[in-house]
Design a protein around this motif. Structure first.
Motif, PDB file in Angstrom:
ATOM      1  N   VAL A  24      40.164 -11.688  35.918  1.00  0.00           N
ATOM      2  CA  VAL A  24      38.940 -10.958  35.554  1.00  0.00           C
ATOM      3  C   VAL A  24      38.719  -9.803  36.526  1.00  0.00           C
ATOM      4  CG1 VAL A  24      36.449 -11.116  35.193  1.00  0.00           C
ATOM      5  CG2 VAL A  24      37.914 -13.059  34.609  1.00  0.00           C
ATOM      6  N   LEU A  25      38.827 -10.100  37.808  1.00  0.00           N
ATOM      7  CA  LEU A  25      38.609  -9.063  38.816  1.00  0.00           C
ATOM      8  C   LEU A  25      39.643  -7.952  38.699  1.00  0.00           C
ATOM      9  CD1 LEU A  25      37.676 -11.353  41.823  1.00  0.00           C
ATOM     10  CD2 LEU A  25      36.123  -9.982  40.409  1.00  0.00           C
ATOM     11  N   THR A  26      40.892  -8.316  38.428  1.00  0.00           N
ATOM     12  CA  THR A  26      41.935  -7.310  38.235  1.00  0.00           C
ATOM     13  C   THR A  26      41.626  -6.435  37.030  1.00  0.00           C
ATOM     14  OG1 THR A  26      43.587  -8.752  39.250  1.00  0.00           O
ATOM     15  CG2 THR A  26      44.417  -6.986  37.847  1.00  0.00           C
ATOM     16  N   ALA A  27      41.184  -7.042  35.944  1.00  0.00           N
ATOM     17  CA  ALA A  27      40.836  -6.283  34.744  1.00  0.00           C
ATOM     18  C   ALA A  27      39.664  -5.343  35.009  1.00  0.00           C
ATOM     19  CB  ALA A  27      40.506  -7.236  33.594  1.00  0.00           C
ATOM     20  N   ILE A  28      38.665  -5.818  35.744  1.00  0.00           N
ATOM     21  CA  ILE A  28      37.504  -4.981  36.068  1.00  0.00           C
ATOM     22  C   ILE A  28      37.934  -3.789  36.915  1.00  0.00           C
ATOM     23  CG2 ILE A  28      35.346  -4.907  37.394  1.00  0.00           C
ATOM     24  CD1 ILE A  28      34.901  -7.833  36.425  1.00  0.00           C
ATOM     25  N   ILE A  29      38.792  -4.041  37.897  1.00  0.00           N
ATOM     26  CA  ILE A  29      39.279  -2.951  38.748  1.00  0.00           C
ATOM     27  C   ILE A  29      40.047  -1.933  37.917  1.00  0.00           C
ATOM     28  CG2 ILE A  29      40.926  -2.410  40.595  1.00  0.00           C
ATOM     29  CD1 ILE A  29      40.024  -5.124  41.875  1.00  0.00           C
ATOM     30  N   ALA A  32      37.581   0.090  35.854  1.00  0.00           N
ATOM     31  CA  ALA A  32      36.849   1.011  36.730  1.00  0.00           C
ATOM     32  C   ALA A  32      37.730   2.177  37.156  1.00  0.00           C
ATOM     33  CB  ALA A  32      36.324   0.267  37.957  1.00  0.00           C
ATOM     34  N   ASP A  33      38.989   1.890  37.469  1.00  0.00           N
ATOM     35  CA  ASP A  33      39.922   2.938  37.852  1.00  0.00           C
ATOM     36  C   ASP A  33      40.134   3.918  36.703  1.00  0.00           C
ATOM     37  OD1 ASP A  33      41.767   4.165  39.679  1.00  0.00           O
ATOM     38  OD2 ASP A  33      43.415   3.260  38.536  1.00  0.00           O
ATOM     39  N   ASN A  34      40.319   3.401  35.496  1.00  0.00           N
ATOM     40  CA  ASN A  34      40.488   4.272  34.326  1.00  0.00           C
ATOM     41  C   ASN A  34      39.254   5.133  34.080  1.00  0.00           C
ATOM     42  OD1 ASN A  34      43.083   3.363  33.834  1.00  0.00           O
ATOM     43  ND2 ASN A  34      42.441   1.812  32.361  1.00  0.00           N
ATOM     44  N   LEU A  35      38.087   4.551  34.274  1.00  0.00           N
ATOM     45  CA  LEU A  35      36.844   5.317  34.091  1.00  0.00           C
ATOM     46  C   LEU A  35      36.719   6.428  35.130  1.00  0.00           C
ATOM     47  CD1 LEU A  35      34.364   2.431  33.219  1.00  0.00           C
ATOM     48  CD2 LEU A  35      35.231   4.198  31.667  1.00  0.00           C
ATOM     49  N   MET A  36      37.113   6.128  36.375  1.00  0.00           N
ATOM     50  CA  MET A  36      37.080   7.149  37.428  1.00  0.00           C
ATOM     51  C   MET A  36      38.068   8.273  37.132  1.00  0.00           C
ATOM     52  SD  MET A  36      34.840   6.972  39.756  1.00  0.00           S
ATOM     53  CE  MET A  36      35.519   7.958  41.070  1.00  0.00           C
ATOM     54  N   LEU A  37      39.264   7.919  36.688  1.00  0.00           N
ATOM     55  CA  LEU A  37      40.252   8.934  36.338  1.00  0.00           C
ATOM     56  C   LEU A  37      39.745   9.808  35.198  1.00  0.00           C
ATOM     57  CD1 LEU A  37      43.538   6.832  36.549  1.00  0.00           C
ATOM     58  CD2 LEU A  37      42.827   8.670  38.103  1.00  0.00           C
ATOM     59  N   ALA A  38      39.129   9.184  34.205  1.00  0.00           N
ATOM     60  CA  ALA A  38      38.589   9.947  33.075  1.00  0.00           C
ATOM     61  C   ALA A  38      37.452  10.851  33.520  1.00  0.00           C
ATOM     62  CB  ALA A  38      38.109   8.993  31.976  1.00  0.00           C
TER      63      ALA A  38
END
Length: 57
Positions: A24-29, A32-38
């Protein structure tokens, strides 16, 4: 707290659904990383469009 409590609820729900907490934590990270890149890409495009608009004026 506005983010932490719903995030904890999300983690708890995913664990109850059979996910391992680390999954779950890996998926959340990853999300979040994809959202930051976008967000960064969107800001870059906006800056380029603004510069182009200023150049055309």
């Amino acid at each position: 707290m506005a983010v932490e409590i719903p995030l904890q609820d999300l983690i708890e729900g995913a664990v109850k659904a059979g996910w391992e907490e680390t999954e779950v934590l890996t998926a959340i990270i990853e999300v979040a990383d994809n959202l930051m890149l976008a967000a960064g890409a969107n800001a870059e495009v906006e800056a380029l469009l603004y510069a182009l608009k200023r150049k055309l004026e």
